[in-house]
Design a protein around this motif. Structure first.
Motif, PDB file in Angstrom:
ATOM      1  N   VAL A   1       0.814  -1.207   0.000  1.00  0.00           N
ATOM      2  CA  VAL A   1       0.000   0.000   0.000  1.00  0.00           C
ATOM      3  C   VAL A   1       0.855   1.268   0.000  1.00  0.00           C
ATOM      4  N   SER A   2       2.147   1.120  -0.343  1.00  0.00           N
ATOM      5  CA  SER A   2       3.011   2.289  -0.514  1.00  0.00           C
ATOM      6  C   SER A   2       4.150   1.878  -1.445  1.00  0.00           C
ATOM      7  N   PRO A   3       4.803   2.859  -2.108  1.00  0.00           N
ATOM      8  CA  PRO A   3       5.923   2.491  -2.994  1.00  0.00           C
ATOM      9  C   PRO A   3       7.057   1.818  -2.214  1.00  0.00           C
ATOM     10  N   GLY A   4       7.264   2.235  -0.973  1.00  0.00           N
ATOM     11  CA  GLY A   4       8.316   1.622  -0.157  1.00  0.00           C
ATOM     12  C   GLY A   4       8.072   0.143   0.060  1.00  0.00           C
ATOM     13  N   GLN A   5       6.793  -0.172   0.229  1.00  0.00           N
ATOM     14  CA  GLN A   5       6.447  -1.570   0.449  1.00  0.00           C
ATOM     15  C   GLN A   5       6.693  -2.406  -0.815  1.00  0.00           C
ATOM     16  N   VAL A   6       6.479  -1.803  -1.975  1.00  0.00           N
ATOM     17  CA  VAL A   6       6.763  -2.519  -3.231  1.00  0.00           C
ATOM     18  C   VAL A   6       8.249  -2.860  -3.294  1.00  0.00           C
ATOM     19  N   ASP A   7       9.106  -1.903  -2.899  1.00  0.00           N
ATOM     20  CA  ASP A   7      10.552  -2.157  -2.896  1.00  0.00           C
ATOM     21  C   ASP A   7      10.901  -3.292  -1.940  1.00  0.00           C
ATOM     22  N   ALA A   8      10.289  -3.244  -0.747  1.00  0.00           N
ATOM     23  CA  ALA A   8      10.570  -4.293   0.242  1.00  0.00           C
ATOM     24  C   ALA A   8      10.134  -5.660  -0.281  1.00  0.00           C
ATOM     25  N   PHE A   9       9.013  -5.681  -1.003  1.00  0.00           N
ATOM     26  CA  PHE A   9       8.531  -6.954  -1.545  1.00  0.00           C
ATOM     27  C   PHE A   9       9.438  -7.452  -2.660  1.00  0.00           C
ATOM     28  N   ALA A  10      10.009  -6.516  -3.435  1.00  0.00           N
ATOM     29  CA  ALA A  10      10.943  -6.926  -4.489  1.00  0.00           C
ATOM     30  C   ALA A  10      12.133  -7.646  -3.850  1.00  0.00           C
ATOM     31  N   ARG A  11      12.593  -7.091  -2.745  1.00  0.00           N
ATOM     32  CA  ARG A  11      13.722  -7.710  -2.052  1.00  0.00           C
ATOM     33  C   ARG A  11      13.331  -9.095  -1.519  1.00  0.00           C
ATOM     34  N   ARG A  12      12.160  -9.167  -0.892  1.00  0.00           N
ATOM     35  CA  ARG A  12      11.696 -10.460  -0.375  1.00  0.00           C
ATOM     36  C   ARG A  12      11.568 -11.477  -1.512  1.00  0.00           C
ATOM     37  N   GLY A  13      10.952 -11.040  -2.610  1.00  0.00           N
ATOM     38  CA  GLY A  13      10.752 -11.937  -3.758  1.00  0.00           C
ATOM     39  C   GLY A  13      12.081 -12.447  -4.299  1.00  0.00           C
ATOM     40  N   ASN A  14      13.083 -11.565  -4.362  1.00  0.00           N
ATOM     41  CA  ASN A  14      14.394 -11.986  -4.858  1.00  0.00           C
ATOM     42  C   ASN A  14      15.035 -13.006  -3.920  1.00  0.00           C
ATOM     43  N   THR A  15      14.908 -12.761  -2.617  1.00  0.00           N
ATOM     44  CA  THR A  15      15.456 -13.726  -1.651  1.00  0.00           C
ATOM     45  C   THR A  15      14.790 -15.081  -1.840  1.00  0.00           C
ATOM     46  N   MET A  16      13.468 -15.053  -2.003  1.00  0.00           N
ATOM     47  CA  MET A  16      12.741 -16.311  -2.173  1.00  0.00           C
ATOM     48  C   MET A  16      13.203 -17.034  -3.438  1.00  0.00           C
ATOM     49  N   ARG A  17      13.288 -16.284  -4.547  1.00  0.00           N
ATOM     50  CA  ARG A  17      13.671 -16.910  -5.813  1.00  0.00           C
ATOM     51  C   ARG A  17      15.075 -17.492  -5.770  1.00  0.00           C
ATOM     52  N   LEU A  18      15.985 -16.772  -5.093  1.00  0.00           N
ATOM     53  CA  LEU A  18      17.350 -17.289  -4.966  1.00  0.00           C
ATOM     54  C   LEU A  18      17.363 -18.602  -4.190  1.00  0.00           C
ATOM     55  N   ASN A  19      16.334 -18.808  -3.363  1.00  0.00           N
ATOM     56  CA  ASN A  19      16.220 -20.069  -2.622  1.00  0.00           C
ATOM     57  C   ASN A  19      15.319 -21.075  -3.335  1.00  0.00           C
ATOM     58  N   GLY A  20      15.007 -20.786  -4.596  1.00  0.00           N
ATOM     59  CA  GLY A  20      14.204 -21.726  -5.373  1.00  0.00           C
ATOM     60  C   GLY A  20      12.725 -21.727  -5.021  1.00  0.00           C
ATOM     61  N   ILE A  21      12.237 -20.632  -4.402  1.00  0.00           N
ATOM     62  CA  ILE A  21      10.829 -20.546  -4.012  1.00  0.00           C
ATOM     63  C   ILE A  21      10.106 -19.633  -5.002  1.00  0.00           C
ATOM     64  N   ASP A  22       8.875 -19.974  -5.356  1.00  0.00           N
ATOM     65  CA  ASP A  22       8.146 -19.182  -6.345  1.00  0.00           C
ATOM     66  C   ASP A  22       7.668 -17.846  -5.767  1.00  0.00           C
ATOM     67  N   ALA A  23       7.861 -16.786  -6.525  1.00  0.00           N
ATOM     68  CA  ALA A  23       7.389 -15.467  -6.095  1.00  0.00           C
ATOM     69  C   ALA A  23       7.288 -14.575  -7.319  1.00  0.00           C
ATOM     70  N   GLU A  24       6.245 -13.750  -7.414  1.00  0.00           N
ATOM     71  CA  GLU A  24       6.189 -12.745  -8.473  1.00  0.00           C
ATOM     72  C   GLU A  24       5.673 -11.429  -7.905  1.00  0.00           C
ATOM     73  N   LEU A  25       6.212 -10.361  -8.471  1.00  0.00           N
ATOM     74  CA  LEU A  25       5.807  -9.036  -8.031  1.00  0.00           C
ATOM     75  C   LEU A  25       4.758  -8.527  -9.017  1.00  0.00           C
ATOM     76  N   LEU A  26       3.596  -8.132  -8.525  1.00  0.00           N
ATOM     77  CA  LEU A  26       2.539  -7.647  -9.405  1.00  0.00           C
ATOM     78  C   LEU A  26       2.368  -6.145  -9.227  1.00  0.00           C
ATOM     79  N   ASP A  27       2.081  -5.432 -10.331  1.00  0.00           N
ATOM     80  CA  ASP A  27       1.798  -4.011 -10.184  1.00  0.00           C
ATOM     81  C   ASP A  27       0.294  -3.800  -9.973  1.00  0.00           C
ATOM     82  N   ARG A  28      -0.090  -2.539  -9.794  1.00  0.00           N
ATOM     83  CA  ARG A  28      -1.481  -2.239  -9.451  1.00  0.00           C
ATOM     84  C   ARG A  28      -2.481  -2.830 -10.459  1.00  0.00           C
ATOM     85  N   ASN A  29      -2.163  -2.703 -11.761  1.00  0.00           N
ATOM     86  CA  ASN A  29      -3.112  -3.189 -12.764  1.00  0.00           C
ATOM     87  C   ASN A  29      -3.274  -4.701 -12.718  1.00  0.00           C
ATOM     88  N   GLU A  30      -2.155  -5.371 -12.479  1.00  0.00           N
ATOM     89  CA  GLU A  30      -2.235  -6.837 -12.392  1.00  0.00           C
ATOM     90  C   GLU A  30      -3.041  -7.265 -11.165  1.00  0.00           C
TER      91      GLU A  30
END
Ligand SMILES: Cc1cc2nc3c(=O)[nH]c(=O)nc-3n(C[C@H](O)[C@H](O)[C@H](O)COP(=O)(O)OP(=O)(O)OC[C@H]3O[C@@H](n4cnc5c(N)ncnc54)[C@H](O)[C@@H]3O)c2cc1C
Ligand SMILES: [Zn+2]
Lengths: 127, 419
Positions: B124-153
């Motif tokens: 619910v804020s741009p900062g949170q999107v950045d934090a989620f990008a970081r979380r998603g990258n950590t997950m993917r590096l560990n072989g866990i599925d994650a995708e970042l969606l924008d508002r329209n998606e």
């Protein structure tokens, strides 16, 4: 749950914030024993029964005080060990992080006089 | 006792409508001694018994449950599973659990209704999107599925959120874990109980452990409401009552018991196809197969063993619901309930040995014990059978605070009541 604030009387729990076990004694300033600090920070009695704890009346008088509550029933009980303030004074460490205390039951009994046990205030009253 | 469930006995039962199904697990009398005793017949206790029997060949085992199977948190939770963790040991452990969920119904020959409907955590804020990008990258590096969606998606997937200009919490995007989802919680308890029973485990209900018997620094058995039972391996798995059991063995733990409430509305037609959550208030919601919205938020915030919740938390969760999902204001609440969670200062659990030889500890699950059930049972069984931690639960030791190895996923600090 309703909590008796020593100043404002019984109010809904929504007005208060919880502050943890009030029987834990903070190790003295400068204590080098890490085990003592570990136990103070991380280990809990967690009793199923009587528990003495800190609460702050955040949406009221903002006073910190001690409360005796039974964790098995949430019934709030008067403390059997009431002193006239002195016994309820917070230990040094607690003062250092901004907590002060009063015994709600002793205060409720004598609502008219302000018997809460903040050390400085008690001094003032004598003047 | 019901052996295998298959199409043939299903058809046979269909033609004998007045005959009840045989009991899913046996109800034996307790023996005087066992090779291992597990205290607590919740998800973790039952899974542990199953993996002890299956992976480690231990058949002379008892699970002692003070009430009936499914009476604890395993039957009270909101059934959410996910593996979107970011910190060291948590990432691998919860992903291992997710992999066990994927084959669980086949393994147990019991339909646990594992539904990989996906979880959307809203930003619910741009900062949170950045934090989620970081979380998603950590997950993917560990072989866990994650995708970042924008508002329209997000708008396409979750059209029922508040996207208006006046929205109190404007939607900027979401992090999506497609394999996350829900599992029928009772079926997990029943499925593990039945599978363990078929491997010879004694599941003993209405049997409360009242004392842990020690001889010097070794455990030798337990006293129960149904008599004394001996064993030189005793394993605690009692969720909200962990401190209580530990005290019987002279231990004080980094655990405090707190209440978490949950809510369900009247059933409606399918509308919410994912688990939707919002990190800031730990709010989350999913729609059950019966159609009810199942949702919840934070713990009440002070230690208690009463399973009765307080009104301020109810109000706070309802405010989250109606703010994020405006349709919720027109739904009627059917039920709400509470369960006692064992909260730890870093929000992470314990699966470990204790200072008493032969006594093992599984607890401190906070909000997250249901999703952990298979991995917890698997690694706890390993720890009990080998008297040594599994690679995956080494990080969940009792001395991690002493060693500065806390697993503080939320970075909140040492507060049980704020995790
Ligand atoms: C409202 C709520 C919602 C939740 N939602 C989720 C979620 O969505 N996802 C998730 O991952 N986790 C969730 N959790 C957490 C999860 O439910 C727990 O962490 C997990 O179920 C605990 O493990 P368990 O299943 O073994 O516990 P339990 O089922 O509570 O098992 C412990 C058992 O020990 C027994 N016991 C206690 N004392 C004794 C004794 N002296 N002798 C014998 N037996 C004893 C109890 O009767 C109980 O049956 C939620 C919890 C609650 C309360
Ligand atoms: Zn007040």
């Amino acid at each position: 749950m309703r909590i008796p604030c020593p100043h404002c009387g019984e109010r809904d729990v929504a007005e208060f914030r919880y502050g943890g076990d009030a029987t834990k004694a903070r190790p003295a300033h400068g204590t080098g024993d890490l085990q003592a600090w570990h136990d103070y920070h991380f280990v809990f009695d967690n009793p199923k029964g009587p528990h003495t704890e800190y609460w702050q009346h955040t949406l009221g008088c903002r006073q910190w005080f001690k409360l005796n509550r039974n964790t098995a029933t949430n019934v709030i009980v008067p403390s059997p060990l009431e002193g006239e303030g002195g016994a309820n004074a917070p230990d040094e460490g607690v003062v250092a992080i901004g907590l002060a205390s009063a015994n709600p039951s002793s205060v409720l009994r004598k609502k008219a006089q302000s018997t809460f046990s903040l050390k400085g205030r008690r001094g003032e009253k004598k003047l | 006792m019901a052996k295998g469930y298959n199409i043939f006995n299903l058809v046979r039962h269909a033609f004998r409508p007045n005959e009840p199904w045989p009991e899913a697990w046996a109800k034996p009398e307790p023996k005087s001694s066992y090779d291992a005793i597990i205290i607590g017949g919740g998800g973790h206790g039952l899974a542990t018994a199953y993996y002890l029997a299956k992976n480690h060949g231990m058949k002379n085992i008892a699970v002692l449950e003070k009430s009936y199977i499914g009476s604890g948190n395993v039957g009270r939770n909101t059934t959410l599973i996910r593996s979107n963790y970011m910190i060291g040991g948590n990432t691998a452990f919860f992903e291992f659990s997710m992999k066990l969920w994927e084959g669980l119904s086949h393994e147990l020959n019991f339909n646990a209704m594992v539904s990989h409907r996906g979880q959307m955590v809203l930003a619910v804020s741009p900062g949170q999107v950045d934090a989620f990008a970081r979380r998603g990258n950590t997950m993917r590096l560990n072989g866990i599925d994650a995708e970042l969606l924008d508002r329209n998606e997000v708008m396409k997937e979750l059209p029922y959120l508040d996207y208006s200009k006046e929205a109190r919490f404007p939607i900027y995007g979401a992090i999506h874990q497609p394999r996350a989802g829900t599992v029928r919680h009772d079926a997990v308890a029943w499925g593990y109980a039945r599978a363990a029973s078929q491997l010879g485990v004694d599941i003993i209900e209405n049997c409360e452990v009242t004392n842990i018997i020690r001889d010097g620094d070794k455990v030798v058995g337990v006293e129960t409401s149904r008599g004394k039972i001996l064993s030189n391996k005793v394993a605690i798995a009692v969720a909200g009552h962990t401190s209580h059991l530990a005290a019987m063995a002279g231990m004080k733990l980094p655990i405090e018991s707190h209440i978490l409430q949950a809510f369900v509305t009247e059933p409606v037609k399918p509308l919410v196809h994912h688990v939707v959550s919002w990190g800031a208030e730990l709010f989350y919601l999913s729609q059950s197969d019966k159609g009810g919205m199942v949702f919840g938020g934070h713990i009440d915030g002070f230690n208690t063993y009463t399973q009765r919740g307080n009104f301020p938390r109810i109000q706070n969760v309802m405010e989250c619901a109606t703010t994020l999902l405006p349709f919720m204001s027109r739904m009627r609440l059917l039920r709400h309930w509470g369960g006692i969670q064992d909260m730890t200062p870093d929000g992470s659990p314990f699966i470990c040995k204790t200072p008493t030889q032969g006594l093992y500890l599984n607890g401190g699950w906070c909000y997250q014990g249901f999703k952990a059930t298979p991995a917890s049972g698997f690694t706890y069984a390993h720890t009990i059978a080998n008297d040594q931690e599994h690679e995956l639960n080494k990080c969940f030791s009792l001395d991690r605070f002493e060693k500065g190895k806390e697993l503080d996923e939320f970075g909140i600090g040492n507060w049980t009541y704020k995790q």
